[in-house]
Scaffold this motif. Structure first.
Motif, mmCIF file in Angstrom:
data_model
loop_
_atom_site.group_PDB
_atom_site.id
_atom_site.type_symbol
_atom_site.label_atom_id
_atom_site.label_comp_id
_atom_site.label_asym_id
_atom_site.label_seq_id
_atom_site.Cartn_x
_atom_site.Cartn_y
_atom_site.Cartn_z
ATOM 1 N N SER A 27 0.834 -1.202 0.000
ATOM 2 C CA SER A 27 0.000 0.000 0.000
ATOM 3 C C SER A 27 0.867 1.250 0.000
ATOM 4 N N PHE A 28 0.249 2.367 -0.366
ATOM 5 C CA PHE A 28 0.910 3.660 -0.277
ATOM 6 C C PHE A 28 0.723 4.203 1.133
ATOM 7 N N ASN A 29 1.750 4.898 1.627
ATOM 8 C CA ASN A 29 1.704 5.479 2.965
ATOM 9 C C ASN A 29 2.262 6.892 2.881
ATOM 10 N N ARG A 30 1.388 7.885 2.946
ATOM 11 C CA ARG A 30 1.802 9.287 2.849
ATOM 12 C C ARG A 30 2.585 9.766 4.068
ATOM 13 N N ARG A 31 2.578 9.000 5.155
ATOM 14 C CA ARG A 31 3.324 9.415 6.351
ATOM 15 C C ARG A 31 4.822 9.179 6.210
ATOM 16 N N LEU A 32 5.237 8.387 5.223
ATOM 17 C CA LEU A 32 6.667 8.202 4.984
ATOM 18 C C LEU A 32 7.231 9.503 4.442
ATOM 19 N N LYS A 33 8.258 10.018 5.074
ATOM 20 C CA LYS A 33 8.793 11.320 4.676
ATOM 21 C C LYS A 33 10.165 11.233 4.006
ATOM 22 N N SER A 34 11.055 10.421 4.541
ATOM 23 C CA SER A 34 12.423 10.420 4.030
ATOM 24 C C SER A 34 12.818 9.107 3.374
ATOM 25 N N THR A 35 11.910 8.163 3.302
ATOM 26 C CA THR A 35 12.232 6.864 2.742
ATOM 27 C C THR A 35 11.264 6.526 1.610
ATOM 28 N N GLY A 36 11.725 5.678 0.710
ATOM 29 C CA GLY A 36 10.897 5.306 -0.429
ATOM 30 C C GLY A 36 9.908 4.208 -0.122
ATOM 31 N N GLY A 37 10.253 3.351 0.838
ATOM 32 C CA GLY A 37 9.372 2.241 1.183
ATOM 33 C C GLY A 37 9.761 1.647 2.520
ATOM 34 N N ARG A 38 8.912 0.726 2.991
ATOM 35 C CA ARG A 38 9.166 0.089 4.285
ATOM 36 C C ARG A 38 8.623 -1.331 4.257
ATOM 37 N N PHE A 48 4.774 2.020 0.614
ATOM 38 C CA PHE A 48 5.557 2.792 -0.337
ATOM 39 C C PHE A 48 5.169 4.255 -0.253
ATOM 40 N N ASN A 49 6.157 5.115 -0.406
ATOM 41 C CA ASN A 49 5.929 6.545 -0.410
ATOM 42 C C ASN A 49 5.377 6.943 -1.777
ATOM 43 N N PRO A 50 4.178 7.518 -1.837
ATOM 44 C CA PRO A 50 3.605 7.883 -3.132
ATOM 45 C C PRO A 50 4.391 8.984 -3.853
ATOM 46 N N LEU A 51 5.215 9.739 -3.128
ATOM 47 C CA LEU A 51 6.007 10.791 -3.769
ATOM 48 C C LEU A 51 7.032 10.220 -4.746
ATOM 49 N N ILE A 52 7.464 8.986 -4.518
ATOM 50 C CA ILE A 52 8.400 8.346 -5.449
ATOM 51 C C ILE A 52 7.763 8.268 -6.831
#
Length: 151
Positions: A27-38, A48-52
């Motif tokens: 899933s996408f997680n908008r709370r990720l700020k400095s990482t691409g995924g977890r 995954f960070n949707p900003l990527i």
């Protein structure tokens, strides 16, 4: 990209690059700020960070997915899944995943140069050049420029 499309993409990449199925949730997680995924060790889900995808496109998202799938498959196999482990580094290289996430923070970078040795220094916070000196030769620091992200 929707959550279902992301799930299908992760499952497809897992089968193609790792020859193993991905049977958990992505899933996408908008709370990720400095990482691409977890990768979650407890429930084996991927975030995954949707900003990527928004800033860098599909190619970079695929590299980040491969990175997280390396954690996933190695952990489930009981092998070295951490960034420091040789098995992780080898699998990441074999599959073509990215070692590091591209920059996501909107941080301004301040560039300095040592007047003595010419060492280049980059900082997110400004440095008082009257107070601080070069860590290598104790020479005076000169402000060079400020670079703002171009997103």
């Amino acid at each position: 990209m929707t959550k279902d499309e992301l799930q299908q993409l992760v499952e497809k990449i897992s089968l193609e690059a790792f020859q193993q199925p991905f049977v958990h949730q992505a899933s996408f997680n908008r709370r990720l700020k400095s990482t691409g995924g977890r990768y979650h060790l407890t429930n084996h889900n991927l975030d995954f960070n949707p900003l990527i995808y928004e800033r860098y496109g599909m190619d970079e998202l695929v590299k980040v997915i491969k990175h997280e799938l390396c954690h996933y498959h190695l952990h489930l196999a009981g092998r070295g899944y951490q960034h420091k482990d040789r098995e992780f580094k080898e699998l990441l290289q074999q599959t073509g995943g990215s070692r590091y996430s591209p920059p996501l923070a909107n941080a301004t970078i301040h560039h300095y140069c040592c007047r003595n040795c010419g060492k280049k220094i980059q900082r997110r916070r400004k440095i008082d050049t009257e107070r601080y000196v070069c860590g290598g030769c104790h020479g005076q620091l000169l402000f060079v420029k400020t670079v703002k992200p171009s997103f």
